[in-house]
Design a protein around this motif. Structure first.
Motif, short mmCIF file in Angstrom:
data_model
loop_
_atom_site.label_atom_id
_atom_site.label_comp_id
_atom_site.label_asym_id
_atom_site.label_seq_id
_atom_site.Cartn_x
_atom_site.Cartn_y
_atom_site.Cartn_z
N GLU A 46 0.84 -1.19 0.00
CA GLU A 46 0.00 0.00 0.00
C GLU A 46 0.88 1.24 0.00
OE1 GLU A 46 -3.83 -1.75 2.55
OE2 GLU A 46 -2.60 -0.11 3.34
N GLY A 47 0.53 2.19 -0.86
CA GLY A 47 1.29 3.43 -0.94
C GLY A 47 0.40 4.58 -1.37
N PRO A 48 0.96 5.78 -1.48
CA PRO A 48 0.16 6.93 -1.88
C PRO A 48 -0.43 6.75 -3.28
CG PRO A 48 2.27 7.63 -0.98
CD PRO A 48 2.36 6.15 -1.19
N ARG B 186 9.38 -2.35 -2.86
CA ARG B 186 8.37 -1.37 -2.49
C ARG B 186 8.53 -0.95 -1.03
NH1 ARG B 186 6.84 1.28 -6.44
NH2 ARG B 186 5.54 2.29 -4.85
N TRP B 187 8.80 -1.91 -0.17
CA TRP B 187 8.89 -1.66 1.27
C TRP B 187 10.11 -0.81 1.62
CZ3 TRP B 187 11.71 -4.89 5.24
CH2 TRP B 187 11.39 -4.46 6.54
N ILE B 188 11.26 -1.15 1.02
CA ILE B 188 12.51 -0.46 1.34
C ILE B 188 12.65 0.85 0.57
CG2 ILE B 188 15.03 -0.63 1.23
CD1 ILE B 188 14.70 -3.68 1.55
N GLY B 189 12.31 0.80 -0.72
CA GLY B 189 12.61 1.94 -1.58
C GLY B 189 11.55 3.03 -1.64
N SER B 190 10.30 2.71 -1.30
CA SER B 190 9.24 3.70 -1.51
C SER B 190 8.49 4.09 -0.25
CB SER B 190 8.23 3.17 -2.54
OG SER B 190 7.51 2.08 -1.99
N GLY B 191 8.70 3.34 0.83
CA GLY B 191 7.96 3.63 2.05
C GLY B 191 6.58 3.02 2.08
N ASP B 192 6.27 2.16 1.09
CA ASP B 192 5.00 1.45 1.10
C ASP B 192 4.94 0.51 2.31
OD1 ASP B 192 4.48 2.71 -1.26
OD2 ASP B 192 4.19 0.89 -2.45
N THR B 193 3.74 0.16 2.71
CA THR B 193 3.56 -0.83 3.77
C THR B 193 3.08 -2.13 3.15
OG1 THR B 193 1.34 0.02 4.18
CG2 THR B 193 3.09 0.83 5.58
N LEU B 194 3.54 -3.25 3.69
CA LEU B 194 3.13 -4.57 3.21
C LEU B 194 2.06 -5.13 4.14
CD1 LEU B 194 6.57 -6.19 2.27
CD2 LEU B 194 4.98 -4.94 0.80
N VAL B 195 0.98 -5.61 3.54
CA VAL B 195 -0.12 -6.19 4.32
C VAL B 195 -0.45 -7.55 3.73
CG1 VAL B 195 -1.07 -3.94 4.92
CG2 VAL B 195 -1.90 -5.11 2.87
N PRO B 196 -0.95 -8.49 4.53
CA PRO B 196 -1.35 -9.79 3.98
C PRO B 196 -2.39 -9.61 2.88
CG PRO B 196 -1.32 -9.86 6.38
CD PRO B 196 -1.15 -8.41 5.99
N ILE B 197 -2.31 -10.43 1.86
CA ILE B 197 -3.22 -10.29 0.72
C ILE B 197 -4.67 -10.44 1.16
CG2 ILE B 197 -3.23 -12.73 0.05
CD1 ILE B 197 -3.01 -9.68 -2.32
#
Length: 360
Positions: free
Chosen positions: A45-47, A101-112
């Motif tokens: 998830e991201g902006p 995505r998690w390291i480079g963009s600041g997105d958060t990872l959530v279970p599908i």
């Protein structure tokens, strides 16, 4: 939606989880020559994009309002911006893509499963989000009309096949009463139906083509809730006096644009500028009583608004702590519990007064 480079890696864009299709990196998502998937059971998830509800999208007004001349209603062309915000959700990622995505963009990872609950297909989730989006539009119209003290009525927007209402009620029927109780908003109709059981009779009064009709319907059982009665219609709130409000956004679903839609309608139907010419963004569901509800992905929506240049962000009170958990720069984040709080925050900010802000 446009296709991405990898057709299995795409971004969904809904209101609570708006979806936009983005280009993916050319990374293998399966073992060559096999059907063995290399994707991980997580979504990023991201902006997402922000959309000015006072502006245009794809050549049409996002919130389009028209009125008959005899209605005596003036439609304003406000200055400033009232931007709804979204969350971009990327699915079908390989481990490398997810970590990127998690390291480079600041997105958060959530279970599908947080995006597509078990037992529900992607198509079912999208359909549910579209229904929620339609209901938020109806609630936005109702709350705006109530705020402006303008009359409304409830209209049948659709009739489900094989439902209790099929063959008796029709799309565009105006719902006047159920069991003799006057209906002025969908919630009232739902309360009457929920008080009954499958197999009970329901007296329905509608207006069709200018004529008042009285119908009797035998309620059926809700397919997903045993013992709950179901009429089988989709209801929307429609203004009276020849006033028409339409919301023109595609590929976005979910209920989180409700508050911003409400403010756009209020701004267009009242003199002056609610924003005072400022760039305001925000998010939050809207209930028929004007309550603003919490949403998901608030940190990404705040970031999207800040990056877009918003000066003020309207956040649901229940999202406040998370909304200011990351840097918001010079953007003020206001705490909003209902539509009155939202309009007060806009008025105060436009006048240069302090607003009730979220605190970390």
């Amino acid at each position: 939606m446009k296709s991405s480079h990898n057709p299995r890696l795409r971004t969904l864009t809904w209101g609570a989880l708006p979806l936009v299709v983005l280009t993916a990196a050319a990374t293998l998502d399966h073992i060559p020559g096999t059907n063995i998937s290399l994707t991980v059971p997580y979504a990023a998830e991201g902006p997402g994009p922000t959309v000015d509800t006072l502006g245009m999208a794809d050549g049409v007004e996002v919130v389009e309002i028209s009125a008959q001349d005899e209605a005596g209603i003036t439609i304003d062309d406000p200055a400033g911006q009232l931007n709804m915000t979204t969350v971009a959700v990327r699915t079908n990622m390989t481990l490398v893509q997810a970590l990127g995505r998690w390291i480079g963009s600041g997105d958060t990872l959530v279970p599908i499963e947080a995006i597509f609950p078990k037992g529900h297909s992607e198509e079912e989730v999208q359909e549910a989000n579209q229904i929620a989006f339609s209901q938020s539009e109806s609630a936005a119209t109702l709350v705006a009309m109530d705020y402006l003290q303008l009359p409304v009525h409830v209209e049948v927007a659709g009739v489900a096949e094989d439902s209790a209402a099929a063959g008796t009620l029709e799309q565009d029927d105006i719902l006047l009463a159920l069991d003799g109780k006057k209906i002025t908003q969908p919630q009232q109709a739902q309360e009457v139906i929920q008080a009954k059981k499958p197999g009970d009779k329901l007296q329905v009064t509608v207006e069709r083509a200018g004529k008042e009709l009285h119908k009797t319907v035998t309620l059926k059982e809700h397919p997903e809730t045993k013992g709950q009665a179901l009429l089988g219609i989709l209801m929307i709130t429609v203004p009276d006096n020849g006033l028409e409000v339409n919301y023109n956004l595609e590929d976005i679903g979910g209920p989180s644009a409700g508050m911003m839609f409400t403010l756009a309608v209020i701004d267009k139907l009242s003199p002056g500028d609610l924003t005072g010419g400022h760039f305001v963004a925000g998010t939050g569901t809207i209930e028929p009583d004007g309550t603003v509800g919490a949403i998901g992905g608030i940190v990404h929506k705040v970031r999207a608004a800040k990056d877009a240049g918003a000066e003020l962000f309207l956040a649901p009170a229940d999202n406040c702590a998370e909304a200011v958990s990351r840097s918001t720069g010079d953007m003020v984040v206001a705490r909003v519990e209902d539509i009155e709080d939202a309009t007060q925050a806009l008025e105060d900010f436009a006048a240069g007064r302090p607003v009730v802000a979220c605190e970390d």
